[in-house]
Design a protein around this motif. Sequence first.
Motif, PDB file in Angstrom:
ATOM      1  N   SER A 640      74.883  77.117 -26.207  1.00 46.78           N
ATOM      2  CA  SER A 640      74.839  75.791 -26.997  1.00 46.78           C
ATOM      3  C   SER A 640      73.746  75.078 -27.017  1.00 46.78           C
ATOM      4  CB  SER A 640      75.911  74.866 -25.919  1.00 46.78           C
ATOM      5  OG  SER A 640      75.349  74.828 -24.793  1.00 46.78           O
ATOM      6  N   PRO A 641      73.177  73.972 -27.854  1.00 43.27           N
ATOM      7  CA  PRO A 641      72.128  73.318 -27.774  1.00 43.27           C
ATOM      8  C   PRO A 641      71.675  72.921 -26.649  1.00 43.27           C
ATOM      9  CG  PRO A 641      73.381  72.660 -29.567  1.00 43.27           C
ATOM     10  CD  PRO A 641      74.342  73.380 -28.534  1.00 43.27           C
ATOM     11  N   ASP A 642      72.382  72.560 -25.678  1.00 43.19           N
ATOM     12  CA  ASP A 642      71.866  72.182 -24.372  1.00 43.19           C
ATOM     13  C   ASP A 642      71.731  73.321 -23.134  1.00 43.19           C
ATOM     14  OD1 ASP A 642      74.597  72.609 -24.189  1.00 43.19           O
ATOM     15  OD2 ASP A 642      74.958  70.591 -23.489  1.00 43.19           O
ATOM     16  N   TRP A 645      76.348  76.216 -22.271  1.00 40.08           N
ATOM     17  CA  TRP A 645      77.567  77.125 -22.458  1.00 40.08           C
ATOM     18  C   TRP A 645      76.867  78.369 -23.164  1.00 40.08           C
ATOM     19  CZ3 TRP A 645      81.054  73.089 -25.498  1.00 40.08           C
ATOM     20  CH2 TRP A 645      81.246  71.967 -24.716  1.00 40.08           C
ATOM     21  N   PHE A 680      76.127  78.584 -32.877  1.00 36.41           N
ATOM     22  CA  PHE A 680      76.446  77.355 -32.465  1.00 36.41           C
ATOM     23  C   PHE A 680      75.460  76.282 -33.197  1.00 36.41           C
ATOM     24  CE2 PHE A 680      79.069  75.931 -28.813  1.00 36.41           C
ATOM     25  CZ  PHE A 680      79.055  74.612 -29.132  1.00 36.41           C
ATOM     26  N   THR A 683      73.181  70.846 -33.716  1.00 34.90           N
ATOM     27  CA  THR A 683      73.403  69.324 -33.293  1.00 34.90           C
ATOM     28  C   THR A 683      74.778  69.265 -32.559  1.00 34.90           C
ATOM     29  OG1 THR A 683      74.745  69.282 -35.341  1.00 34.90           O
ATOM     30  CG2 THR A 683      72.611  68.358 -35.454  1.00 34.90           C
ATOM     31  N   ASN A 684      75.184  70.436 -31.995  1.00 36.75           N
ATOM     32  CA  ASN A 684      76.429  70.622 -30.952  1.00 36.75           C
ATOM     33  C   ASN A 684      77.597  70.094 -31.409  1.00 36.75           C
ATOM     34  OD1 ASN A 684      76.860  71.400 -28.370  1.00 36.75           O
ATOM     35  ND2 ASN A 684      77.123  69.283 -27.660  1.00 36.75           N
ATOM     36  N   ASP A 685      77.971  70.102 -32.875  1.00 37.88           N
ATOM     37  CA  ASP A 685      79.165  69.676 -33.254  1.00 37.88           C
ATOM     38  C   ASP A 685      80.057  70.632 -33.666  1.00 37.88           C
ATOM     39  OD1 ASP A 685      77.437  70.467 -35.344  1.00 37.88           O
ATOM     40  OD2 ASP A 685      77.587  68.527 -36.544  1.00 37.88           O
ATOM     41  N   ASN A 702      83.672  70.844 -32.118  1.00 42.25           N
ATOM     42  CA  ASN A 702      83.433  70.854 -30.643  1.00 42.25           C
ATOM     43  C   ASN A 702      84.147  69.672 -30.292  1.00 42.25           C
ATOM     44  OD1 ASN A 702      82.693  70.981 -28.039  1.00 42.25           O
ATOM     45  ND2 ASN A 702      80.542  70.548 -28.584  1.00 42.25           N
ATOM     46  N   GLN A 705      82.352  66.665 -28.289  1.00 43.74           N
ATOM     47  CA  GLN A 705      81.747  65.419 -28.897  1.00 43.74           C
ATOM     48  C   GLN A 705      82.611  64.377 -29.214  1.00 43.74           C
ATOM     49  OE1 GLN A 705      78.272  66.684 -28.545  1.00 43.74           O
ATOM     50  NE2 GLN A 705      78.025  66.127 -30.748  1.00 43.74           N
TER      51      GLN A 705
END
Length: 959
Positions: A640-642, A645, A680, A683-685, A702, A705
């Motif tokens: 995941s971007p952060d 995950w 992924f 932008t985590n969407d 996601n 979000q």
Amino acid sequence: MVAALPSMSDAGRTSPPPRKRLRVGPDSEATPKPSPEPRLFAPFRALGLVTNHVPFVLQTRSHKGATEGPRLHLLTCLGKAWAMWEGGKMGLLFVGPDAPDRITSMAMDGKAVWVTSGPYAIKYMRGKEVGRVVNPLDTNLSSILILGPQLLAVTEDGSRLFAWDTTSGELQANMQFDSGFTATLMMHPATYLNKILVASKEGNLQLWNIRTQTCIHTFSLSSLLTLPSASQNTPTVAITALAQSPAIDVVGIGFSTGEISVYDVRTDERLMKMSMQDGSIKSMSFRSDGHPVLATASSTGHIALWDLNAGGRLLHLVRGAHEGAVTAVEWVPGQPLLISSGEDNSVKQWLFDSPTAAPRLLKFRSGHHAPPHVIRYYGDDGKQLLTASKDRSLRCTSVVRDSRSFEFSQGSLAKKATNLSIPITSLKFPPISAMSYSSARSKDWDDILTAHSDETFARTWTMKDKRVGKHTFGFTAAGKKGGPVGSVKAVCVTACGNFGLASSSTGSIHLYNMQSGIFRKSFGIGPCPPEVPARFRPSSTTGKKAQERSVTGLATDALNTVVIASTLDGTVNFFDFHTAKLQQTVVLPSAAVSITLHRDSGLLAVVCDDLFVRVLDIETRRVVRELGGFRGRILDLTFSPDSRWIVTTSLDSIIRTFDIPTGRLIDAFRTSSVATSVTFSPTNDFLATAHLDNVGIYLWANRAQYSEVSFQSVVDDEVVDVSLPSMQGVAEDEALDALSALSVQDKPQDVFVTPPQLDGDLVTLTLLPRSRWQTLLNIEVIQQRNKPKEPPKEPEKAPFFLPTLPGVEPRFTVEQNQQEEAQKNTSKRLQKAAASTESVFQQKLTAEDPRGNYEDFFNYAKTLSPAALDLELQLLVSLDLLRMFLTALTQRLRSHRDFEAVQTFENVFLRMHGDVLTSNPELQEELNALREAQRTESEKLLELLASSLGTLNFVRDTM
């Protein structure tokens, strides 16, 4: 609303429906519960789908006063859904909702769309279902035809023909064919009233009257087809295509053997015959702009054009028009434009500049015709996807708009294929096995690097020019002469976009410049460490080949300080980027299949052959997490971007999501087909997946979000089966309502909010300031000290008078306008009414249950100021109010809540009304109950305090 309706068993009762919802038993009929959905991801939509094997439907619409000619609309099938395309720019207009089963045929009636799905024929208007008819035999329908106000449909087994009224949906005709006639196709001959031509698998053709439900004439196979290949010893020849010519009574008939007959149905005579060498005839169409040309399409992907003025002479043959069977061809009425669709997921428009010129491709819309196996998000905006497929192509798929998707050019392959008379697919590059990119310098030079199956070099691509790049990074020129040359297994583009790395199956790692393509340096893996288990070491008799170690993964950090390479023998090697020296080798307990690095966090995920994903920290170079629980080989993973995950896919068809900080599995769902690749969105969407038997790319929203998600562990029993996303085709208001599905049904408990009471046996305080209770206890002293030195001045008279009610809060008595004049001079009546009115404090006290915990009353009392509380306690003048207040204090003590508030109220209350309480024996029972509760709770509190103080003293003395 559906669940609140009474069941069928209660329909005969005369009693009114109950107000409360009936509890449904296990044996009663109830509305089925919706299927469970995954916790984190919700199906959103599918990308890259254009058409499939079902022939498209062309419709022309002319508008009064239009100067640009008729508008074209194309209707294509997407499996269970259909898509409407605008023919001018091949733009997607809208997509219909999913049908109950796969669509087998389509037709258009004005603005209405008819499709057959299973035993149903469904009618849509503007993408919404407005009608449905059902096969009375409950068998599947295969082909439909709109004939005036009637809808004709043939069953899948070809034994029956049904006719419905398109307006009312009433079944009007049910015709059964003979046992030796299996119907497959229908066509309405021009100017023939209530008559249709029905083709069969046996090669016969019948003319039916729909109104009388009778067969008028049967055209035998011997009269339709008299070519030498059609003899008695040959297998059955089926009719696979029918087309109406501009001439009345003349139709075109195509056969499964590749033969074509132009036939006059009125005189029962064949006018001319043609033949295509390869495959059967899938579709045919007559040109209608004054040039007698017939276009036929074969199952091998070729399109043939026949000159009917020259007796059916072959005019042009477009080889490889589609990379698969051509499902339909149709001329645009009155224009030199031919539209074709194929099983390669594409629709193409061919333009004829002159009557005798070869057609040229005008415009097209296409997607992958083989399932993609490598997908990656491109850039940081999450709007583009790079997809590689077994069809030997690299495509960019747009998430925002379908018209922005394109295929990367591999050169002028069409011209070469035409000159060599071979299909274009055979000239394309081998399928891509690995892919890497960096968009930092995408406007300056090549930014994508790919490795292909069984090739000894890597290729560059440019996103800006949408084509293959200028350079190839091989191992023959840069390596030693005579050295082993293996196939490229892994590639990596540095974060800055200046360098590209490629590794081979022989253990070589080379660094190239992406701008010039010049070789810069190489990294040596070296011999296999002795710590590697013997079963993973390269087995060979010669020492030279024993040093060959296949490199399976490459990665570089964000600052170009370290190069990471994984090997098939289970090692992760760390090199210095500048000196190319091996710094450290981490030995894993199993073979490393691939690696994925999250550059922002420095976490490296290694897919191992023992069904584990091991996460390494590239700073400490140690394994920090081991993620397991897989039941099949791990195919792909993504961060995941952060970097919180890791989403994985495996051969057990389950997509798992792991929480890296805790190492727990927090989400898992099973799809109908195996997901071969996942990525992924930056932008985590969205989560994008590619599947084994689907040519589309599927997006999953996601949920984190849009709502709060509880990250709880998931066990094997909680893995849910989820269907793949479909093409979104509902109206905007329904789409907005569907967003509620993104919210999680069960609201998680907030662990950071303190509950009102931790345990029922504990004593809870009010948590209000201590000064509040000290002020209330000493309110008389404070009032005496704050007494003004001068008497207060009388306020000026107000221009009007509003009577107020007794109590702390200023409240006014609202009188009716009709009673104001009558009560002007009745001051005694007003005083009596005011005296009998209760304050809010007394109202809440009397409204409480004597056996409850007086929650509302004490919540209100805690909001009052000390002076207001003192006044309210003084207003408790009746025995009933005193008894209720004593009961409130007792019940609050027994509930172990607001201990210090109860002590303060009790002190002030007894000091005010002590003489009244002792002089009235009616209150002795309440006083005894309060004394007993006070003694019990005080002893309990002192015991808890003594225990806590003893524990604190012990800890203080032992530290």
